[in-house]
Write a protein that holds these residues in place. Structure first.
Motif, PDB file in Angstrom:
ATOM      1  N   THR A   1       9.338  -5.688   0.903  1.00 26.40           N
ATOM      2  CA  THR A   1      10.081  -4.590   1.526  1.00 26.40           C
ATOM      3  C   THR A   1      10.552  -3.583   0.484  1.00 26.40           C
ATOM      4  O   THR A   1      10.645  -2.382   0.767  1.00 26.40           O
ATOM      5  N   ALA A   2      10.841  -4.056  -0.717  1.00 22.51           N
ATOM      6  CA  ALA A   2      11.268  -3.164  -1.794  1.00 22.51           C
ATOM      7  C   ALA A   2      10.188  -2.141  -2.113  1.00 22.51           C
ATOM      8  O   ALA A   2      10.480  -1.008  -2.518  1.00 22.51           O
ATOM      9  N   LEU A   3       8.931  -2.530  -1.943  1.00 26.15           N
ATOM     10  CA  LEU A   3       7.819  -1.630  -2.251  1.00 26.15           C
ATOM     11  C   LEU A   3       7.449  -0.726  -1.083  1.00 26.15           C
ATOM     12  O   LEU A   3       6.601   0.151  -1.220  1.00 26.15           O
ATOM     13  N   ARG A   4       8.084  -0.912   0.038  1.00 20.73           N
ATOM     14  CA  ARG A   4       7.773  -0.116   1.248  1.00 20.73           C
ATOM     15  C   ARG A   4       8.421   1.258   1.089  1.00 20.73           C
ATOM     16  O   ARG A   4       9.483   1.556   1.635  1.00 20.73           O
ATOM     17  N   GLN A   5       7.770   2.110   0.319  1.00 20.45           N
ATOM     18  CA  GLN A   5       8.306   3.424  -0.027  1.00 20.45           C
ATOM     19  C   GLN A   5       7.378   4.512   0.499  1.00 20.45           C
ATOM     20  O   GLN A   5       6.331   4.235   1.087  1.00 20.45           O
ATOM     21  N   ASN A   6       7.747   5.757   0.265  1.00 20.19           N
ATOM     22  CA  ASN A   6       7.057   6.875   0.907  1.00 20.19           C
ATOM     23  C   ASN A   6       6.806   7.990  -0.100  1.00 20.19           C
ATOM     24  O   ASN A   6       7.737   8.453  -0.767  1.00 20.19           O
TER      25      ASN A   6
ATOM     26  N   PHE B   1      14.596  -3.639  -6.837  1.00 21.11           N
ATOM     27  CA  PHE B   1      13.540  -4.504  -6.306  1.00 21.11           C
ATOM     28  C   PHE B   1      14.085  -5.895  -6.027  1.00 21.11           C
ATOM     29  O   PHE B   1      13.768  -6.508  -5.000  1.00 21.11           O
ATOM     30  N   PHE B   2      14.908  -6.406  -6.921  1.00 19.86           N
ATOM     31  CA  PHE B   2      15.346  -7.796  -6.864  1.00 19.86           C
ATOM     32  C   PHE B   2      16.443  -8.069  -5.833  1.00 19.86           C
ATOM     33  O   PHE B   2      16.827  -9.213  -5.630  1.00 19.86           O
TER      34      PHE B   2
ATOM     35  N   THR C   1       0.826  -1.211   0.000  1.00 21.66           N
ATOM     36  CA  THR C   1       0.000   0.000   0.000  1.00 21.66           C
ATOM     37  C   THR C   1       0.858   1.258   0.000  1.00 21.66           C
ATOM     38  O   THR C   1       0.586   2.202  -0.754  1.00 21.66           O
ATOM     39  N   THR C   2       1.910   1.284   0.827  1.00 24.90           N
ATOM     40  CA  THR C   2       2.794   2.457   0.809  1.00 24.90           C
ATOM     41  C   THR C   2       3.463   2.600  -0.550  1.00 24.90           C
ATOM     42  O   THR C   2       3.633   3.710  -1.057  1.00 24.90           O
ATOM     43  N   GLY C   3       3.836   1.459  -1.159  1.00 28.22           N
ATOM     44  CA  GLY C   3       4.443   1.499  -2.483  1.00 28.22           C
ATOM     45  C   GLY C   3       3.495   2.026  -3.535  1.00 28.22           C
ATOM     46  O   GLY C   3       3.892   2.809  -4.424  1.00 28.22           O
ATOM     47  N   ALA C   4       2.231   1.630  -3.457  1.00 30.84           N
ATOM     48  CA  ALA C   4       1.236   2.102  -4.418  1.00 30.84           C
ATOM     49  C   ALA C   4       1.017   3.610  -4.268  1.00 30.84           C
ATOM     50  O   ALA C   4       0.950   4.345  -5.263  1.00 30.84           O
ATOM     51  N   MET C   5       0.916   4.081  -3.024  1.00 27.28           N
ATOM     52  CA  MET C   5       0.739   5.514  -2.793  1.00 27.28           C
ATOM     53  C   MET C   5       1.928   6.301  -3.345  1.00 27.28           C
ATOM     54  O   MET C   5       1.763   7.346  -3.989  1.00 27.28           O
TER      55      MET C   5
ATOM     56  N   HIS D   1      11.156   2.996   4.333  1.00 24.06           N
ATOM     57  CA  HIS D   1      11.735   1.828   3.673  1.00 24.06           C
ATOM     58  C   HIS D   1      12.525   0.971   4.649  1.00 24.06           C
ATOM     59  O   HIS D   1      12.578  -0.253   4.520  1.00 24.06           O
ATOM     60  N   HIS D   2      13.138   1.608   5.639  1.00 21.33           N
ATOM     61  CA  HIS D   2      13.963   0.885   6.613  1.00 21.33           C
ATOM     62  C   HIS D   2      13.178   0.423   7.836  1.00 21.33           C
ATOM     63  O   HIS D   2      13.755  -0.205   8.726  1.00 21.33           O
ATOM     64  N   SER D   3      11.905   0.719   7.895  1.00 18.20           N
ATOM     65  CA  SER D   3      11.125   0.379   9.087  1.00 18.20           C
ATOM     66  C   SER D   3      10.662  -1.070   9.103  1.00 18.20           C
ATOM     67  O   SER D   3      10.193  -1.551  10.136  1.00 18.20           O
ATOM     68  N   SER D   4      10.790  -1.773   7.998  1.00 13.76           N
ATOM     69  CA  SER D   4      10.383  -3.183   7.980  1.00 13.76           C
ATOM     70  C   SER D   4      11.378  -4.031   8.762  1.00 13.76           C
ATOM     71  O   SER D   4      12.591  -3.842   8.660  1.00 13.76           O
ATOM     72  N   THR D   5      10.868  -4.969   9.542  1.00 11.16           N
ATOM     73  CA  THR D   5      11.732  -5.873  10.307  1.00 11.16           C
ATOM     74  C   THR D   5      11.949  -7.184   9.572  1.00 11.16           C
ATOM     75  O   THR D   5      12.503  -8.128  10.138  1.00 11.16           O
ATOM     76  N   ARG D   6      11.509  -7.237   8.313  1.00 12.01           N
ATOM     77  CA  ARG D   6      11.697  -8.429   7.492  1.00 12.01           C
ATOM     78  C   ARG D   6      12.344  -8.026   6.173  1.00 12.01           C
ATOM     79  O   ARG D   6      12.169  -6.907   5.704  1.00 12.01           O
TER      80      ARG D   6
END
Length: 299
Positions: free
Chosen positions: A129-134, A172-173, A48-52, A119-124
């Motif tokens: 995680t690559a899509l965890r953007q802002n 991403f990869f 969802t963060t990546g889509a936004m 992006h760095h807040s994921s613990t996994r």
């Protein structure tokens, strides 16, 4: 309008492709019995963060960045890419070199960190995680650091868009634990092994391996750490690890925290100092009204 339609088409095409890979990786780990690699709610928050981010980014590229690019282009070298493979290599190296410094700045300037911290807040470490953007990336003008040097060199904006998006697609990869080591490729290119170190929050792992595609920049500028020498990797932030999976909160809490710090301490150096400047200078005063904001990876 055509630029906006192209941006939307790109988002949809690559979005479906990346989500498909995420599903495949999650299935792989499920078959392996590793239920700790993926968490459905966290994965959904990352997507969802990546889509936004990509929606805001696509609109900004179409409406603002391409226009600014054309304006800046006229003051640059106006390099014409008519030399075949050499032109491709030049823009590839230029985009990747500038990204290294942009990425490094995001870790050392709190104004920019407010976007990158998500992006760095994921613990996994997995492909989601690559899509965890802002989307704050596009609102804090940090993109000027990446786009304007390419415009000044004089590459056509279509070439620049393709080169930048391919650079990000490669990245991403490298967000996975499936791939361990990649032999000779490790010497020159960023890999999952190198990037796992970058996402680590233990002392030897912090502020290392800023590369996009080529790891040679880290080796040249003294920020490279091999995974074999990094110790046990712990993902996430060193302080104020978020306890929320609300995508809006994941994207905005650190910006809110920075703003509160400036008001509390009346110190505008907070904007351009490192993410841990407040802790070092004033100590951290926890805000009991907002316990889930994200914070600094840097100790």
């Amino acid at each position: 309008m055509s630029d906006l339609l192209h941006a939307i088409g790109f988002i949809i095409t690559f979005g479906v492709f990346f989500v498909g890979i995420i599903i495949a990786e999650a299935y792989y780990w499920h078959k392996k019995g590793r239920t700790d690699i993926y968490d459905f709610k966290e994965t959904l928050a990352s997507i969802t963060t990546g889509a936004m981010y990509k929606i805001v980014d696509g609109i900004l590229i179409a409406v603002v960045i391409t226009g600014l690019y054309d304006y800046v282009y006229q003051f640059g070298f106006q390099y014409t890419p008519n030399d075949g493979i050499w032109s491709i290599l030049l823009i590839f190296f230029a985009v990747d070199f500038v990204f290294y410094w942009y990425h490094r700045a995001m870790h050392n300037i709190r104004w920019l960190w407010t976007g990158h911290v998500t992006h760095h807040s994921s613990t996994r470490m997995n492909f989601s995680t690559a899509l965890r953007q802002n989307f704050i990336y596009d609102l804090n003008f940090g993109w000027l650091i990446w786009w304007l040097p390419i415009a000044l060199i004089g590459f056509d904006k279509d070439w620049a868009i393709i080169a930048i998006e391919l650079n990000l697609a490669y990245q991403f990869f490298i967000h996975t634990e499936v791939v361990k080591k990649m032999g000779w490729w490790e010497k020159f290119f960023n890999t999952p092994s190198h990037h796992r170190v970058h996402h680590g929050s233990n002392p030897k792992q912090i502020d290392t391996n800023f590369a996009g595609v080529l790891i040679i920049w880290d080796k040249l500028f003294g920020t490279f750490v091999d995974e074999d020498n990094a110790g046990k990797i712990k993902y996430g932030l060193t302080t104020r690890q978020p306890t929320t999976l609300n995508p809006i909160r994941l994207c905005t809490d650190e910006f809110i925290c920075m703003t509160k710090d400036i008001i509390r301490h009346k110190d505008f150096k907070i904007l351009y100092k490192g993410p841990n400047y407040v802790e070092k200078t004033y100590g951290r005063q926890e805000d009991t009204s907002n316990q889930t904001f994200v914070g600094s990876k840097t100790p």
